[in-house]
Design a protein around this motif. Structure first.
Motif, PDB file in Angstrom:
ATOM      1  N   LYS A   1      10.733   4.715 -13.431  1.00 52.47           N
ATOM      2  CA  LYS A   1       9.708   5.567 -12.493  1.00 52.47           C
ATOM      3  C   LYS A   1       8.227   5.101 -13.019  1.00 52.47           C
ATOM      4  O   LYS A   1       7.193   5.626 -12.396  1.00 52.47           O
ATOM      5  CB  LYS A   1       9.901   6.951 -12.934  1.00 52.47           C
ATOM      6  CG  LYS A   1      11.017   7.569 -11.718  1.00 52.47           C
ATOM      7  CD  LYS A   1      10.901   9.144 -11.683  1.00 52.47           C
ATOM      8  CE  LYS A   1      11.992   9.688 -10.701  1.00 52.47           C
ATOM      9  NZ  LYS A   1      11.802  11.116 -10.664  1.00 52.47           N
ATOM     10  N   GLY A   2       8.261   4.268 -13.848  1.00 55.13           N
ATOM     11  CA  GLY A   2       7.033   3.710 -14.457  1.00 55.13           C
ATOM     12  C   GLY A   2       7.535   2.837 -15.561  1.00 55.13           C
ATOM     13  O   GLY A   2       8.464   2.999 -16.179  1.00 55.13           O
ATOM     14  N   THR A   3       6.437   2.107 -16.209  1.00 63.55           N
ATOM     15  CA  THR A   3       6.746   1.146 -17.167  1.00 63.55           C
ATOM     16  C   THR A   3       6.641   2.047 -18.448  1.00 63.55           C
ATOM     17  O   THR A   3       6.905   1.223 -19.477  1.00 63.55           O
ATOM     18  CB  THR A   3       5.972  -0.384 -17.254  1.00 63.55           C
ATOM     19  OG1 THR A   3       4.636   0.022 -16.923  1.00 63.55           O
ATOM     20  CG2 THR A   3       6.692  -1.093 -16.041  1.00 63.55           C
TER      21      THR A   3
ATOM     22  N   HIS B   1      11.668  -2.857 -14.623  1.00 59.30           N
ATOM     23  CA  HIS B   1      10.297  -2.753 -13.815  1.00 59.30           C
ATOM     24  C   HIS B   1      10.113  -1.249 -13.120  1.00 59.30           C
ATOM     25  O   HIS B   1      11.185  -0.463 -13.472  1.00 59.30           O
ATOM     26  CB  HIS B   1      10.426  -3.572 -12.873  1.00 59.30           C
ATOM     27  CG  HIS B   1      11.591  -3.468 -11.638  1.00 59.30           C
ATOM     28  ND1 HIS B   1      11.567  -2.717 -10.881  1.00 59.30           N
ATOM     29  CD2 HIS B   1      12.943  -4.019 -11.690  1.00 59.30           C
ATOM     30  CE1 HIS B   1      12.743  -2.773  -9.909  1.00 59.30           C
ATOM     31  NE2 HIS B   1      13.621  -3.608 -10.448  1.00 59.30           N
ATOM     32  N   ALA B   2       9.179  -1.030 -12.654  1.00 56.92           N
ATOM     33  CA  ALA B   2       9.037   0.190 -12.080  1.00 56.92           C
ATOM     34  C   ALA B   2       9.144   0.388 -10.652  1.00 56.92           C
ATOM     35  O   ALA B   2       8.425   1.054 -10.033  1.00 56.92           O
ATOM     36  CB  ALA B   2       7.356   0.499 -12.389  1.00 56.92           C
ATOM     37  N   GLY B   3      10.076  -0.298 -10.044  1.00 51.20           N
ATOM     38  CA  GLY B   3      10.483  -0.143  -8.835  1.00 51.20           C
ATOM     39  C   GLY B   3       9.965  -0.992  -7.965  1.00 51.20           C
ATOM     40  O   GLY B   3       8.941  -1.627  -8.067  1.00 51.20           O
TER      41      GLY B   3
ATOM     42  N   ALA C   1       3.756  -3.352  -9.959  1.00 54.50           N
ATOM     43  CA  ALA C   1       3.287  -4.736 -10.462  1.00 54.50           C
ATOM     44  C   ALA C   1       4.499  -5.469 -11.345  1.00 54.50           C
ATOM     45  O   ALA C   1       4.635  -6.665 -11.301  1.00 54.50           O
ATOM     46  CB  ALA C   1       1.996  -4.292 -11.376  1.00 54.50           C
ATOM     47  N   SER C   2       5.231  -4.625 -12.166  1.00 53.02           N
ATOM     48  CA  SER C   2       6.119  -5.295 -12.905  1.00 53.02           C
ATOM     49  C   SER C   2       7.520  -5.896 -12.260  1.00 53.02           C
ATOM     50  O   SER C   2       7.819  -6.800 -12.359  1.00 53.02           O
ATOM     51  CB  SER C   2       6.667  -4.014 -13.712  1.00 53.02           C
ATOM     52  OG  SER C   2       6.979  -3.155 -13.121  1.00 53.02           O
ATOM     53  N   HIS C   3       7.466  -5.116 -10.902  1.00 50.76           N
ATOM     54  CA  HIS C   3       8.561  -5.904 -10.115  1.00 50.76           C
ATOM     55  C   HIS C   3       8.013  -7.082  -9.506  1.00 50.76           C
ATOM     56  O   HIS C   3       8.625  -8.127  -9.324  1.00 50.76           O
ATOM     57  CB  HIS C   3       8.964  -4.716  -9.082  1.00 50.76           C
ATOM     58  CG  HIS C   3       9.886  -5.347  -7.951  1.00 50.76           C
ATOM     59  ND1 HIS C   3       9.440  -6.077  -6.855  1.00 50.76           N
ATOM     60  CD2 HIS C   3      11.331  -5.512  -8.097  1.00 50.76           C
ATOM     61  CE1 HIS C   3      10.829  -6.522  -6.121  1.00 50.76           C
ATOM     62  NE2 HIS C   3      11.651  -6.189  -6.879  1.00 50.76           N
TER      63      HIS C   3
ATOM     64  N   GLY D   1       2.299   8.058 -19.357  1.00 52.38           N
ATOM     65  CA  GLY D   1       2.365   7.257 -20.509  1.00 52.38           C
ATOM     66  C   GLY D   1       2.369   5.799 -20.143  1.00 52.38           C
ATOM     67  O   GLY D   1       2.459   4.892 -21.150  1.00 52.38           O
ATOM     68  N   GLY D   2       2.464   5.264 -18.954  1.00 55.66           N
ATOM     69  CA  GLY D   2       2.445   4.178 -18.497  1.00 55.66           C
ATOM     70  C   GLY D   2       1.049   3.428 -18.539  1.00 55.66           C
ATOM     71  O   GLY D   2       0.071   4.177 -18.488  1.00 55.66           O
ATOM     72  N   PRO D   3       0.930   2.443 -18.029  1.00 53.55           N
ATOM     73  CA  PRO D   3      -0.477   1.573 -17.631  1.00 53.55           C
ATOM     74  C   PRO D   3      -1.305   2.207 -16.676  1.00 53.55           C
ATOM     75  O   PRO D   3      -2.411   2.394 -17.047  1.00 53.55           O
ATOM     76  CB  PRO D   3      -0.122   0.234 -17.445  1.00 53.55           C
ATOM     77  CG  PRO D   3       1.426   0.221 -16.848  1.00 53.55           C
ATOM     78  CD  PRO D   3       2.303   1.337 -17.453  1.00 53.55           C
ATOM     79  N   THR D   4      -0.672   2.593 -15.737  1.00 49.21           N
ATOM     80  CA  THR D   4      -1.589   2.948 -14.472  1.00 49.21           C
ATOM     81  C   THR D   4      -1.970   4.412 -15.037  1.00 49.21           C
ATOM     82  O   THR D   4      -3.071   4.854 -14.880  1.00 49.21           O
ATOM     83  CB  THR D   4      -0.964   3.008 -13.017  1.00 49.21           C
ATOM     84  OG1 THR D   4      -0.244   1.791 -13.084  1.00 49.21           O
ATOM     85  CG2 THR D   4      -1.895   3.337 -12.037  1.00 49.21           C
ATOM     86  N   ASP D   5      -1.252   5.255 -15.648  1.00 53.03           N
ATOM     87  CA  ASP D   5      -1.532   6.485 -16.195  1.00 53.03           C
ATOM     88  C   ASP D   5      -2.674   6.335 -17.150  1.00 53.03           C
ATOM     89  O   ASP D   5      -3.535   7.210 -17.311  1.00 53.03           O
ATOM     90  CB  ASP D   5      -0.216   7.185 -16.755  1.00 53.03           C
ATOM     91  CG  ASP D   5      -0.435   8.417 -17.290  1.00 53.03           C
ATOM     92  OD1 ASP D   5      -0.535   9.496 -16.590  1.00 53.03           O
ATOM     93  OD2 ASP D   5      -0.309   8.786 -18.491  1.00 53.03           O
TER      94      ASP D   5
HETATM   95  N1  ASP Z   1       1.435   0.273 -13.292  1.00 49.59           N
HETATM   96  C1  ASP Z   1       3.037   1.005 -13.158  1.00 49.59           C
HETATM   97  C2  ASP Z   1       3.133   2.094 -14.066  1.00 49.59           C
HETATM   98  O1  ASP Z   1       2.162   2.717 -14.776  1.00 49.59           O
HETATM   99  C3  ASP Z   1       3.997  -0.046 -13.615  1.00 49.59           C
HETATM  100  C4  ASP Z   1       4.094  -1.346 -12.823  1.00 49.59           C
HETATM  101  O2  ASP Z   1       3.371  -1.014 -11.747  1.00 49.59           O
HETATM  102  O3  ASP Z   1       4.701  -1.958 -13.005  1.00 49.59           O
HETATM  103  O4  ASP Z   1       4.158   2.190 -14.975  1.00 49.59           O
END
Ligand code: ASP
Length: 324
Positions: A183-185, A155-157, A161-163, A39-43
């Protein structure tokens, strides 16, 4: 001499079996590891590309979300997978920042993988819960500085990228904040919507629809120019944070040792997905676009990854953010 002969025989055999493998590749479902929660951006990027690549390859590509530790748990899993073309790994800029952020990684960002190709470079946005008091970036900075003991940044750890964006923001604003890792954004966004955390910096692939629906507040985009899908959102660089720029490039990998003909077949399918009108349209709706297809190659990703490791290493060391 004998050894050389042996190698020649063994290497030829390996090459031969690689070719044989490639000829009927793929003949079963492929798994694509995404090192963040569903459900996050990379997903989102992975699911779009996987579906289109699957059509080209005539096999289903399923997504396995292995979130945690800023993407490094998923990367470790992918590095150890069988190098047979049935496990792929889609990661972003974090593949280049983790080596500087972690003292020890159970894989090598370069040598544990076969690069397949670059995919897209996604802008980030600074966003906050819907009832966050600041109305623009200038006010956000003032508010955050005045309330630094109670403001929370999601952030996602370490390695995400968010970190990274949060680290750059804190440096630019001159404050140190309480950060909350997810575990993800994808899950971080749920908490932002629920008001449990105050703000974050996240990719447009995760924030665009929430910004448009007015459920969260948006303060700026991290690219040099305004993103067409969010025309009213100013760049951070044009306002309160001159020179602030960060993009989240994504790449596709296979475990080291995946036969070259298989990697080539995957790179071809990747390029086809980046020409797929549905992928282009969805990317555009989400504030991004595919890389030019000559970048969706193993050579381009290999070069880019090395350059990015060289770029981020010194910046991260200077910021002094490390995990054990
Ligand atoms: N890309 C990460 C995600 O899919 C988030 C991140 O890198 O900050 O959750």
């Amino acid at each position: 001499m004998k050894l050389k002969m042996l190698c020649a025989v063994a290497c030829l055999a390996a090459f031969g079996s690689g070719l044989a493998q490639a000829q009927n590749y793929p003949n079963k479902t492929i798994t694509m590891i995404v090192p963040f929660a569903a459900g996050g951006p990379t997903d989102t990027v992975a699911r779009l590309v996987a579906q289109s690549m699957g059509t080209t390859l005539k096999q289903q590509i399923i997504i396995e979300n292995v979130g945690g530790a800023g993407g490094t748990i998923g990367a470790a899993r992918a590095a150890k997978a069988a190098p047979d073309g049935y496990t792929l790994f889609l990661h972003h800029i974090g593949q280049s920042t983790a080596p500087a952020l972690y003292r020890k990684l159970p894989y090598d960002a370069i040598t544990s993988f076969e690069p397949i190709g670059l995919i897209t470079d996604v802008p980030m946005t600074v966003v906050a819960r819907g009832n966050f008091p600041a109305k623009d970036m200038k006010e956000l900075i003032t508010y955050v500085k005045a309330n630094k003991d109670k403001v929370t940044y999601a952030h996602a750890g370490l390695g995400s990228a968010s970190h990274l964006c949060g680290m750059l923001l804190q440096t630019a604003m001159g404050v140190e904040l309480t950060t909350v890792p997810y575990k993800g954004t994808g899950p971080a966004m749920n908490d932002l919507l629920g008001g449990q955390v105050d703000f974050m910096c996240d990719q447009t692939t995760n924030t665009t629809s929430q910004i448009k629906s007015g459920k969260i507040k948006a303060y700026g985009v991290t690219t040099k120019t305004v993103v067409p899908s969010l025309p009213n959102l100013p760049t951070l660089a044009s306002g309160a944070l001159p020179n602030f720029e960060v993009g989240v490039w994504h790449g596709l990998y296979a475990p080291k040792g995946t036969p070259k003909p298989v990697v080539d077949a995957l790179a071809n399918a990747l390029r086809a997905s980046l020409r797929d009108p549905n992928v282009i349209k969805r990317f555009s709706d989400l504030g991004t676009e595919p890389v030019p297809t000559n970048q969706a190659t193993p050579e381009a990703l290999r070069t880019h990854l090395k350059q990015q490791i060289d770029l981020w290493g010194p910046i991260i060391k200077k910021a002094g953010a490390f995990a054990d």
